[in-house]
Design an enzyme around this catalytic site. Structure first.
Site, PDB file in Angstrom:
ATOM      1  N   ASP A  31       0.862  -1.187   0.000  1.00  0.00           N
ATOM      2  CA  ASP A  31       0.000   0.000   0.000  1.00  0.00           C
ATOM      3  C   ASP A  31       0.892   1.227   0.000  1.00  0.00           C
ATOM      4  O   ASP A  31       1.890   1.262   0.734  1.00  0.00           O
ATOM      5  CB  ASP A  31      -0.906  -0.016   1.250  1.00  0.00           C
ATOM      6  N   ASP A  51       4.365   1.450  -4.285  1.00  0.00           N
ATOM      7  CA  ASP A  51       3.404   1.748  -5.348  1.00  0.00           C
ATOM      8  C   ASP A  51       3.115   0.484  -6.158  1.00  0.00           C
ATOM      9  O   ASP A  51       4.024  -0.300  -6.436  1.00  0.00           O
ATOM     10  CB  ASP A  51       4.012   2.821  -6.266  1.00  0.00           C
ATOM     11  N   ALA A  73      -6.198   1.230  -5.600  1.00  0.00           N
ATOM     12  CA  ALA A  73      -6.847   2.051  -6.623  1.00  0.00           C
ATOM     13  C   ALA A  73      -7.163   3.425  -6.054  1.00  0.00           C
ATOM     14  O   ALA A  73      -7.198   3.614  -4.833  1.00  0.00           O
ATOM     15  CB  ALA A  73      -8.155   1.391  -7.081  1.00  0.00           C
ATOM     16  N   SER A 115     -16.037  -3.024  -9.692  1.00  0.00           N
ATOM     17  CA  SER A 115     -17.078  -2.191  -9.092  1.00  0.00           C
ATOM     18  C   SER A 115     -18.396  -2.270  -9.858  1.00  0.00           C
ATOM     19  O   SER A 115     -18.400  -2.339 -11.100  1.00  0.00           O
ATOM     20  CB  SER A 115     -16.578  -0.740  -9.085  1.00  0.00           C
ATOM     21  N   TYR A 139     -13.534   6.825 -13.466  1.00  0.00           N
ATOM     22  CA  TYR A 139     -13.335   5.760 -12.471  1.00  0.00           C
ATOM     23  C   TYR A 139     -13.927   4.448 -12.986  1.00  0.00           C
ATOM     24  O   TYR A 139     -13.276   3.411 -12.990  1.00  0.00           O
ATOM     25  CB  TYR A 139     -13.975   6.150 -11.133  1.00  0.00           C
ATOM     26  N   LYS A 143     -12.052   0.860 -13.999  1.00  0.00           N
ATOM     27  CA  LYS A 143     -12.298  -0.460 -13.398  1.00  0.00           C
ATOM     28  C   LYS A 143     -12.646  -1.481 -14.494  1.00  0.00           C
ATOM     29  O   LYS A 143     -12.221  -2.623 -14.444  1.00  0.00           O
ATOM     30  CB  LYS A 143     -13.434  -0.396 -12.363  1.00  0.00           C
ATOM     31  N   ILE A 184     -23.381   6.989   2.995  1.00  0.00           N
ATOM     32  CA  ILE A 184     -23.677   6.513   4.355  1.00  0.00           C
ATOM     33  C   ILE A 184     -22.837   7.226   5.427  1.00  0.00           C
ATOM     34  O   ILE A 184     -23.412   7.827   6.350  1.00  0.00           O
ATOM     35  CB  ILE A 184     -23.611   4.978   4.431  1.00  0.00           C
TER      36      ILE A 184
HETATM   37  P1  NAD Z   1      -9.560   2.833  -0.158  1.00  0.00           P
HETATM   38  O1  NAD Z   1      -9.157   4.141  -0.757  1.00  0.00           O
HETATM   39  O2  NAD Z   1      -9.839   2.766   1.285  1.00  0.00           O
HETATM   40  O3  NAD Z   1      -8.469   1.708  -0.521  1.00  0.00           O
HETATM   41  C1  NAD Z   1      -7.574   1.806  -1.598  1.00  0.00           C
HETATM   42  C2  NAD Z   1      -6.182   1.536  -1.039  1.00  0.00           C
HETATM   43  O4  NAD Z   1      -5.251   1.549  -2.133  1.00  0.00           O
HETATM   44  C3  NAD Z   1      -5.734   2.619  -0.045  1.00  0.00           C
HETATM   45  O5  NAD Z   1      -5.222   2.017   1.130  1.00  0.00           O
HETATM   46  C4  NAD Z   1      -4.638   3.389  -0.802  1.00  0.00           C
HETATM   47  O6  NAD Z   1      -3.651   3.918   0.076  1.00  0.00           O
HETATM   48  C5  NAD Z   1      -4.115   2.314  -1.731  1.00  0.00           C
HETATM   49  N1  NAD Z   1      -3.512   2.851  -2.967  1.00  0.00           N
HETATM   50  C6  NAD Z   1      -3.981   3.850  -3.751  1.00  0.00           C
HETATM   51  N2  NAD Z   1      -3.132   4.054  -4.783  1.00  0.00           N
HETATM   52  C7  NAD Z   1      -2.118   3.160  -4.647  1.00  0.00           C
HETATM   53  C8  NAD Z   1      -0.937   2.883  -5.382  1.00  0.00           C
HETATM   54  N3  NAD Z   1      -0.620   3.581  -6.490  1.00  0.00           N
HETATM   55  N4  NAD Z   1      -0.109   1.904  -4.944  1.00  0.00           N
HETATM   56  C9  NAD Z   1      -0.400   1.194  -3.816  1.00  0.00           C
HETATM   57  N5  NAD Z   1      -1.501   1.423  -3.066  1.00  0.00           N
HETATM   58  C10 NAD Z   1      -2.355   2.379  -3.484  1.00  0.00           C
HETATM   59  O7  NAD Z   1     -10.825   2.324  -1.003  1.00  0.00           O
HETATM   60  P2  NAD Z   1     -11.717   1.015  -0.810  1.00  0.00           P
HETATM   61  O8  NAD Z   1     -13.119   1.462  -0.732  1.00  0.00           O
HETATM   62  O9  NAD Z   1     -11.144   0.125   0.233  1.00  0.00           O
HETATM   63  O10 NAD Z   1     -11.522   0.329  -2.241  1.00  0.00           O
HETATM   64  C11 NAD Z   1     -10.673  -0.805  -2.415  1.00  0.00           C
HETATM   65  C12 NAD Z   1     -10.949  -1.391  -3.796  1.00  0.00           C
HETATM   66  O11 NAD Z   1     -12.303  -1.820  -3.875  1.00  0.00           O
HETATM   67  C13 NAD Z   1     -10.723  -0.415  -4.935  1.00  0.00           C
HETATM   68  O12 NAD Z   1     -10.119  -1.121  -6.010  1.00  0.00           O
HETATM   69  C14 NAD Z   1     -12.125   0.012  -5.318  1.00  0.00           C
HETATM   70  O13 NAD Z   1     -12.198   0.357  -6.684  1.00  0.00           O
HETATM   71  C15 NAD Z   1     -12.915  -1.259  -5.025  1.00  0.00           C
HETATM   72  N6  NAD Z   1     -14.326  -1.031  -4.724  1.00  0.00           N
HETATM   73  C16 NAD Z   1     -14.724  -0.401  -3.577  1.00  0.00           C
HETATM   74  C17 NAD Z   1     -16.091  -0.234  -3.340  1.00  0.00           C
HETATM   75  C18 NAD Z   1     -16.613   0.437  -2.086  1.00  0.00           C
HETATM   76  O14 NAD Z   1     -17.838   0.609  -1.994  1.00  0.00           O
HETATM   77  N7  NAD Z   1     -15.770   0.800  -1.143  1.00  0.00           N
HETATM   78  C19 NAD Z   1     -17.033  -0.683  -4.274  1.00  0.00           C
HETATM   79  C20 NAD Z   1     -16.563  -1.286  -5.424  1.00  0.00           C
HETATM   80  C21 NAD Z   1     -15.221  -1.483  -5.633  1.00  0.00           C
END
Ligand code: NAD
Length: 310
Positions: A31, A51, A73, A115, A139, A143, A184
């Protein structure tokens, strides 16, 4: 098993990592901590800051890994409208870099967290995985492109792939940025702080809100089920709830009486979103367990940010 989770310190990544540790697996997390919080991780998770586009780092982290969960992401839809290049670099570029590194090292399986936003507006609800995607933001495009790369490179190099199309996940620890906060945690914070809740659109637009523990169940099953080549599976609650109903539930639980204002001219996204869960049940044995009211109650009770005054 030995896992690598990209985005391990994030909202979905951290509870997944902690669950896998509880189940007795070994977990390495990658991360860049751009939004993630390492404090949420069990001390047994070996977190490496870096990264997802760093190929040499991936080569070393992927040694002896059985399965990769790819979550790293950028995730804020309106931000992707302002910075599409950045979203492309991280969400698409990072996925291609990871797949190339997995190919080089010879890792067997990847579970990609995609997503529900890739569906956009669909006339037929609930949406099935076979619906033609209709992404409406950079976005969502990023995805969907990442899904295509995962499946294509997976096919070409014999890597087992599954893309989980997660709908609107919520629960304790969800990010709460000052602008563009998810519905939420935004409504809970405004209710508890006696602020104003601004509803974009008419409040009738529905989403499929799924509690974090249910998402973690689905993610965890995806690592071990057989025959997952090129699979795409929806993960949601299977129910649709309007923004107005979410607000009503939050106010019932918190007993707060904030001012509610509507901004009808603001684009509020697709009018309906509800996941068809037939494939998730068949392939993952997935059945969501937590109702929206129970999930909201748990989120409010368990997230320390909603108890500042205590
Ligand atoms: P989040 O922002 O909490 O988690 C993303 C993590 O990726 C973070 O910890 C961030 O520091 C890390 N990150 C970002 N860019 C990076 C990079 N270049 N290199 C390494 N790490 C990196 O978001 P989340 O809600 O936990 O989402 C996680 C995944 O789930 C994402 O791929 C998102 O598209 C997908 N997603 C989330 C939801 C939701 O409702 N939360 C729904 C559908 C899909």
């Amino acid at each position: 098993m030995r896992f690598l989770i990209t985005g391990a310190a994030g909202f979905l990544g951290a509870p997944l990592a902690n669950r896998l540790i509880q189940e007795g697996h070994r977990v390495v997390g990658l991360d860049d901590l751009s939004t993630g919080d390492p404090e949420r991780l069990s001390p047994e998770v070996h977190l490496v800051r870096g990264d997802v586009n760093d190929r040499p780092k991936l080569w070393s982290l992927l040694q002896e890994v059985d399965c990769v969960y790819h979550l790293a992401a950028r995730v804020i839809v309106p931000e992707s409208v302002l910075y599409p290049r950045e979203y492309n670099q991280v969400n698409v570029g990072g996925t291609v870099t990871l797949m190339e590194a997995m190919r080089d090292v010879g890792v067997r399986r990847v579970v990609f967290i995609s997503s529900g936003t890739i569906y956009g507006n669909q006339k037929t609800q609930p949406v099935r995985e076979s619906c033609r995607p209709n992404p409406r933001s950079p976005y969502a495009v990023s995805k969907l492109s990442a899904e295509y790369y995962i499946r294509t490179i997976g096919d070409l190099w014999g890597i087992e792939t599954v893309c989980l199309r997660v709908f609107n996940a919520y629960g304790p620890g969800q990010r709460l940025p000052p602008t563009n906060a998810p519905v939420i945690p935004y409504c809970i914070r405004q209710a508890i702080d006696h602020g104003t809740i601004v509803v974009h659109g008419d409040g009738k637009q529905t989403r499929d809100y799924v509690y974090i523990d249910d998402v973690v169940d689905a993610m965890s099953s995806a690592a071990t089920i057989p025959d997952i080549k090129r699979l795409i599976i929806n993960v949601g609650s299977g129910k649709e709830t309007s923004v107005s109903e979410v607000i009503k539930h939050v106010l019932d639980i918190t007993k707060a009486k904030p001012e509610i204002v509507t901004n009808k001219t603001h684009d509020s996204g697709p009018s309906r979103m509800r996941a068809d869960l037939g494939l998730a049940e068949k392939k993952l044995g997935y059945k969501p367990k937590v109702s929206l009211v129970e999930g909201l109650t748990r989120t409010i009770a368990e997230d320390p940010r909603f108890h500042k005054d205590e």
